[in-house]
Write a protein that holds these residues in place. Sequence first.
Motif, PDB file in Angstrom:
ATOM      1  N   ARG A   1       0.744  -1.263   0.127  1.00  0.00           N
ATOM      2  CA  ARG A   1       0.269  -0.169   0.586  1.00  0.00           C
ATOM      3  C   ARG A   1       1.132   1.315  -0.047  1.00  0.00           C
ATOM      4  O   ARG A   1       1.759   1.570   0.925  1.00  0.00           O
ATOM      5  CB  ARG A   1      -1.107  -0.326   1.324  1.00  0.00           C
ATOM      6  CG  ARG A   1      -2.216  -0.992   1.259  1.00  0.00           C
ATOM      7  CD  ARG A   1      -2.481  -1.465   2.464  1.00  0.00           C
ATOM      8  NE  ARG A   1      -3.426  -2.092   2.654  1.00  0.00           N
ATOM      9  CZ  ARG A   1      -5.021  -2.135   2.020  1.00  0.00           C
ATOM     10  NH1 ARG A   1      -5.159  -1.680   1.223  1.00  0.00           N
ATOM     11  NH2 ARG A   1      -5.476  -3.529   2.146  1.00  0.00           N
TER      12      ARG A   1
ATOM     13  N   ASP B   1       4.533  -2.084  10.507  1.00  0.00           N
ATOM     14  CA  ASP B   1       5.038  -1.837  11.271  1.00  0.00           C
ATOM     15  C   ASP B   1       5.437  -3.203  12.128  1.00  0.00           C
ATOM     16  O   ASP B   1       5.087  -4.182  11.971  1.00  0.00           O
ATOM     17  CB  ASP B   1       4.169  -0.484  12.201  1.00  0.00           C
ATOM     18  CG  ASP B   1       3.184   0.032  12.184  1.00  0.00           C
ATOM     19  OD1 ASP B   1       2.079  -1.870  12.187  1.00  0.00           O
ATOM     20  OD2 ASP B   1       2.095  -0.081  11.925  1.00  0.00           O
TER      21      ASP B   1
ATOM     22  N   ARG C   1      -6.516  -6.500   9.001  1.00  0.00           N
ATOM     23  CA  ARG C   1      -6.252  -5.180   8.860  1.00  0.00           C
ATOM     24  C   ARG C   1      -5.728  -5.237  10.594  1.00  0.00           C
ATOM     25  O   ARG C   1      -5.646  -5.065  11.174  1.00  0.00           O
ATOM     26  CB  ARG C   1      -7.708  -4.321   9.154  1.00  0.00           C
ATOM     27  CG  ARG C   1      -8.731  -4.289   8.283  1.00  0.00           C
ATOM     28  CD  ARG C   1      -8.190  -3.495   7.168  1.00  0.00           C
ATOM     29  NE  ARG C   1      -8.556  -3.327   5.314  1.00  0.00           N
ATOM     30  CZ  ARG C   1      -8.551  -2.288   5.218  1.00  0.00           C
ATOM     31  NH1 ARG C   1      -7.586  -0.932   4.990  1.00  0.00           N
ATOM     32  NH2 ARG C   1      -9.324  -2.126   3.829  1.00  0.00           N
ATOM     33  N   PRO C   2      -4.465  -4.228   9.673  1.00  0.00           N
ATOM     34  CA  PRO C   2      -3.595  -3.811  11.712  1.00  0.00           C
ATOM     35  C   PRO C   2      -4.366  -3.480  11.821  1.00  0.00           C
ATOM     36  O   PRO C   2      -4.178  -2.913  13.468  1.00  0.00           O
ATOM     37  CB  PRO C   2      -2.317  -2.899  10.477  1.00  0.00           C
ATOM     38  CG  PRO C   2      -2.388  -3.148   9.289  1.00  0.00           C
ATOM     39  CD  PRO C   2      -3.440  -3.802   8.732  1.00  0.00           C
ATOM     40  N   HIS C   3      -4.991  -2.708  12.464  1.00  0.00           N
ATOM     41  CA  HIS C   3      -6.072  -1.314  13.183  1.00  0.00           C
ATOM     42  C   HIS C   3      -6.426  -2.300  14.084  1.00  0.00           C
ATOM     43  O   HIS C   3      -7.345  -2.137  15.195  1.00  0.00           O
ATOM     44  CB  HIS C   3      -6.323  -0.507  12.304  1.00  0.00           C
ATOM     45  CG  HIS C   3      -8.440  -0.887  12.446  1.00  0.00           C
ATOM     46  ND1 HIS C   3      -8.836  -0.486  12.558  1.00  0.00           N
ATOM     47  CD2 HIS C   3      -8.233  -1.610  11.345  1.00  0.00           C
ATOM     48  CE1 HIS C   3     -10.314  -0.994  12.132  1.00  0.00           C
ATOM     49  NE2 HIS C   3      -9.333  -1.588  10.838  1.00  0.00           N
ATOM     50  N   ARG C   4      -7.188  -4.070  13.283  1.00  0.00           N
ATOM     51  CA  ARG C   4      -7.555  -4.632  15.069  1.00  0.00           C
ATOM     52  C   ARG C   4      -6.771  -5.634  14.837  1.00  0.00           C
ATOM     53  O   ARG C   4      -7.689  -6.332  15.974  1.00  0.00           O
ATOM     54  CB  ARG C   4      -8.709  -5.022  13.961  1.00  0.00           C
ATOM     55  CG  ARG C   4      -9.786  -4.370  12.633  1.00  0.00           C
ATOM     56  CD  ARG C   4     -10.732  -5.762  12.006  1.00  0.00           C
ATOM     57  NE  ARG C   4     -11.620  -4.897  10.994  1.00  0.00           N
ATOM     58  CZ  ARG C   4     -13.229  -5.343  11.530  1.00  0.00           C
ATOM     59  NH1 ARG C   4     -13.775  -6.210  12.193  1.00  0.00           N
ATOM     60  NH2 ARG C   4     -13.561  -5.227  10.948  1.00  0.00           N
TER      61      ARG C   4
ATOM     62  N   GLN D   1       1.508  -3.692  25.049  1.00  0.00           N
ATOM     63  CA  GLN D   1      -0.107  -3.580  24.687  1.00  0.00           C
ATOM     64  C   GLN D   1      -0.388  -5.046  24.370  1.00  0.00           C
ATOM     65  O   GLN D   1      -0.778  -5.797  25.045  1.00  0.00           O
ATOM     66  CB  GLN D   1      -1.595  -3.173  23.698  1.00  0.00           C
ATOM     67  CG  GLN D   1      -1.771  -1.464  24.643  1.00  0.00           C
ATOM     68  CD  GLN D   1      -2.630  -1.330  23.208  1.00  0.00           C
ATOM     69  OE1 GLN D   1      -2.755  -1.568  22.288  1.00  0.00           O
ATOM     70  NE2 GLN D   1      -2.836   0.391  23.382  1.00  0.00           N
TER      71      GLN D   1
ATOM     72  N   ARG E   1      -2.183  -1.969  19.482  1.00  0.00           N
ATOM     73  CA  ARG E   1      -1.112  -1.050  18.359  1.00  0.00           C
ATOM     74  C   ARG E   1      -0.026  -1.272  18.717  1.00  0.00           C
ATOM     75  O   ARG E   1       0.975  -0.702  17.956  1.00  0.00           O
ATOM     76  CB  ARG E   1      -1.586   0.318  18.769  1.00  0.00           C
ATOM     77  CG  ARG E   1      -1.427   1.875  18.747  1.00  0.00           C
ATOM     78  CD  ARG E   1      -1.804   2.858  18.759  1.00  0.00           C
ATOM     79  NE  ARG E   1      -2.365   3.419  20.541  1.00  0.00           N
ATOM     80  CZ  ARG E   1      -2.240   4.358  20.793  1.00  0.00           C
ATOM     81  NH1 ARG E   1      -1.303   4.691  20.304  1.00  0.00           N
ATOM     82  NH2 ARG E   1      -2.847   4.355  22.029  1.00  0.00           N
TER      83      ARG E   1
ATOM     84  N   ARG F   1      -7.388 -12.355  17.498  1.00  0.00           N
ATOM     85  CA  ARG F   1      -7.338 -10.738  16.888  1.00  0.00           C
ATOM     86  C   ARG F   1      -5.785  -9.999  16.310  1.00  0.00           C
ATOM     87  O   ARG F   1      -5.599  -9.364  15.398  1.00  0.00           O
ATOM     88  CB  ARG F   1      -7.150 -10.150  18.919  1.00  0.00           C
ATOM     89  CG  ARG F   1      -6.516  -8.535  18.805  1.00  0.00           C
ATOM     90  CD  ARG F   1      -7.419  -7.944  19.615  1.00  0.00           C
ATOM     91  NE  ARG F   1      -6.670  -6.621  19.240  1.00  0.00           N
ATOM     92  CZ  ARG F   1      -6.923  -6.163  20.172  1.00  0.00           C
ATOM     93  NH1 ARG F   1      -7.574  -6.087  21.695  1.00  0.00           N
ATOM     94  NH2 ARG F   1      -6.851  -4.467  20.809  1.00  0.00           N
TER      95      ARG F   1
ATOM     96  N   ARG G   1       3.059  -4.433  14.348  1.00  0.00           N
ATOM     97  CA  ARG G   1       1.569  -5.110  13.936  1.00  0.00           C
ATOM     98  C   ARG G   1       1.788  -6.190  12.742  1.00  0.00           C
ATOM     99  O   ARG G   1       1.047  -7.088  12.619  1.00  0.00           O
ATOM    100  CB  ARG G   1       0.796  -4.094  13.601  1.00  0.00           C
ATOM    101  CG  ARG G   1       0.287  -3.224  14.421  1.00  0.00           C
ATOM    102  CD  ARG G   1      -1.084  -2.138  14.437  1.00  0.00           C
ATOM    103  NE  ARG G   1      -0.075  -1.627  13.513  1.00  0.00           N
ATOM    104  CZ  ARG G   1      -1.396  -0.110  12.970  1.00  0.00           C
ATOM    105  NH1 ARG G   1      -2.086  -0.507  13.320  1.00  0.00           N
ATOM    106  NH2 ARG G   1      -1.045   0.737  12.173  1.00  0.00           N
TER     107      ARG G   1
ATOM    108  N   ARG H   1       2.273   3.596   3.055  1.00  0.00           N
ATOM    109  CA  ARG H   1       2.387   2.998   4.551  1.00  0.00           C
ATOM    110  C   ARG H   1       3.597   1.845   3.991  1.00  0.00           C
ATOM    111  O   ARG H   1       4.155   0.870   3.928  1.00  0.00           O
ATOM    112  CB  ARG H   1       0.886   1.751   4.535  1.00  0.00           C
ATOM    113  CG  ARG H   1       0.437   1.696   6.328  1.00  0.00           C
ATOM    114  CD  ARG H   1      -0.383   1.858   6.527  1.00  0.00           C
ATOM    115  NE  ARG H   1      -1.350   2.694   5.558  1.00  0.00           N
ATOM    116  CZ  ARG H   1      -2.740   1.869   5.120  1.00  0.00           C
ATOM    117  NH1 ARG H   1      -2.611   0.300   5.643  1.00  0.00           N
ATOM    118  NH2 ARG H   1      -3.535   1.806   4.225  1.00  0.00           N
TER     119      ARG H   1
END
Lengths: 302, 395
Positions: A207, A213, A280-283, A290, A286, A275, A215, A210
């Motif tokens: 993408r 990272d 999707r990385p945002h799911r 965590q 972060r 998870r 993730r 972007r």
Amino acid sequence: MRLPVLEPSDLESLVPGVSVIGSPLNGGQKLVFEANYSGEKCAVKAILISAEALGSVPGNDYSDDEAIARAEREVEILGGIDSPHLVSLGPVPFQVVEHQGQRIVIFSEEWLSGRALNEEIADQGPLPVEQVLEMALSVTSAICSLWDRSIVHRDIKPGNIVRRSPGGEHVLLDMGLAFDLGDKSITPSGIYVGTPIYYSPDQLILRPNRALDFRSDSYALGTVMYESLTGSHPFATQGSSQKEVVTKIVNGEMPVAPSSIVANVPNEVERLVNRLLQHRPHRRFRTCSQLEAELEAIKANI
Amino acid sequence: MILAQHGWAKTNRIETGLTEGTVGGVVVSPKDMGLGSLETYMRQLAIDYPQADIYFDPQFYATVFDNRKIGKLDQYPYFPSRPLRRGQLSNASGVRPHVERTLDYQMLRPVKALISPSIMTDSLSDRWHRIAMTFASESAAYHSVRGFNKDLLITIAIDESCLRDLNAVENFLDELTSLDVAGFYIVIRRDGMVYPAATDSVALTNLLFLVYSLSELNEYRVICGYSDFIGLALVAVGGQSMATGWYHTLRQFTMRRWQISTGGSPANPRYSSGPLINSVLVSPEMDALFDANMHTRVISGTSRDGDFVASRGSSVVWTEQQSQLHHWEVLQALHSDIVAAGVLQNRIDLLKNKVELALDIYDDADAAGVTFRAESGRRELNTMSESLEDFEDLI
Ligand SMILES: Nc1ncnc2c1ncn2[C@@H]1O[C@H](COP(=O)(O)OP(=O)(O)O)[C@@H](O)[C@H]1O
Ligand SMILES: [Mg+2]
């Protein structure tokens, strides 16, 4: 990529002081020798940069200099990070040698006498949940140490997770693909060098705007955890090709629940793996901490 | 927490709200108050209400508005004196000075957290969007380099239409969640020039998802600016605060506030009903509910409701100021119920249940022959209920 042609005796004469024990291992890109050097047990690694007969090594789209820079980078990264779950450097210094028309990079690591996770899974099948959590915490700690320096490992898979000693802690190795986001020049994007069935969708779908990272590594950890829990890769069924697996990853398919394959997978563990395997990385998570906290909490609960 | 969305005002509504505890803080609006007055005002608030969360919305997004009515903004040192063109912002070095000035300005004020400058965008994929993302990343970088001891909230200022495509929203989330900041301040521009404008249900579903991902999953602090009753749904999915004001233009962000000179809109007085999760016209809608003897079912039961009931059929007037403070009371009560419900699923269930009960009241009102205007009727509730359902399928 090709392996260098290098006998133990060749290595011994090219790098004085090295004495090789047993026959070399390899993961497809490097020859790995168990060796002694100035009284210290270590792993000496040899990477083929180029060979006269072949020109640049097929499958290696880099120039000699780039390839050497990449290898040197791996060594620098290892040398610069002090993490109990990242393999540490050994006594044989980084060097480039010529042998029978081949240019070969040589460096060394501490010798890990335990087994690689892929061997454990192959022998034992599904591993006990406690063991999987322990492994996941170790790998997460390694991922976090790398990400603290903006480094994404990019090749987390069972073959690159080895116990320091039999039954000892897990150590992450093979930083061949890792690159420093601050120094993007080293690995041109879009070239798959590793094992794509352990890649994240973020690695497979380019993408614009972007950068990868941590993730992305956490997705790969999800794949490894799934495989450790169930004995099988989340997207590979009997006889499926690498391409089919990659397609599933790219399309964001979700695997069947681990608990439908093996009994006794606790809910929280299943939720966590689910998870990590989100397209999707945002799911996913972060921050590394965590993820670490979640793993700790689950482990304490079991 | 409910925050007061500050705007042009001559009265001390915000102070009253803070004293009564119906608002926990304020988002001040430099457009509506000159530099000196606003600085004094913030200082005084900080002294009188040390617990209050004071935020300063730099309203930088107005630099790109057409026909801009920027009010007092041109008095502020960070605000560009002339409208900015895209070319001036197309790279980081064009954006950086604006970021520095805007954050430096806030750093010297008694604010709880800094709010980043940004621009308002109509799309999540065009060049303006890239510019907005540059504002975000430059703000995060500057904040970290300076080591400011106040948190940074990144402004997300987008048109509601940006939210219609889930895939675009997910891409946006992947980008936003790579920012190392404390949270976000969200402003959604709504098309409608009327209040309340109809909410687009798909856009609301995706907005719920956006807020949920940022807050619940990614543990950012999320402030939803210019919120109204719909803001309660944003709180249910994890939003930490919703800001809402006294004028309709402070409950929904519309271009109206930036295109015509607004004092207040002396629109028909409305009554905020907790049980209806909506506001209705005092006349004729509340009148009709009283006539149908249904008023007890829609009265909010907050401290000002006694005054409201007393004002009926008497010479005592239910003032605009009372109605506005009442609005905060009602939202605050609903907000606390939602928060008290606990975890995500419980909060959603509670709100859905309240929406069902409100729809029942509308049914009975129908049966009793009470009629409502579109915006006072079921419309927004139906949207909220539909969006909450769809949202649950997304997570
Ligand atoms: N430091 C080490 N100690 C012991 N064994 C190692 C060490 N490093 C690698 N190995 C073994 O060699 C294999 C290949 O090493 P690796 O560095 O992953 O190279 P490749 O790039 O070929 O995958 C590993 O899977 C592991 O079994
Ligand atoms: Mg390997």
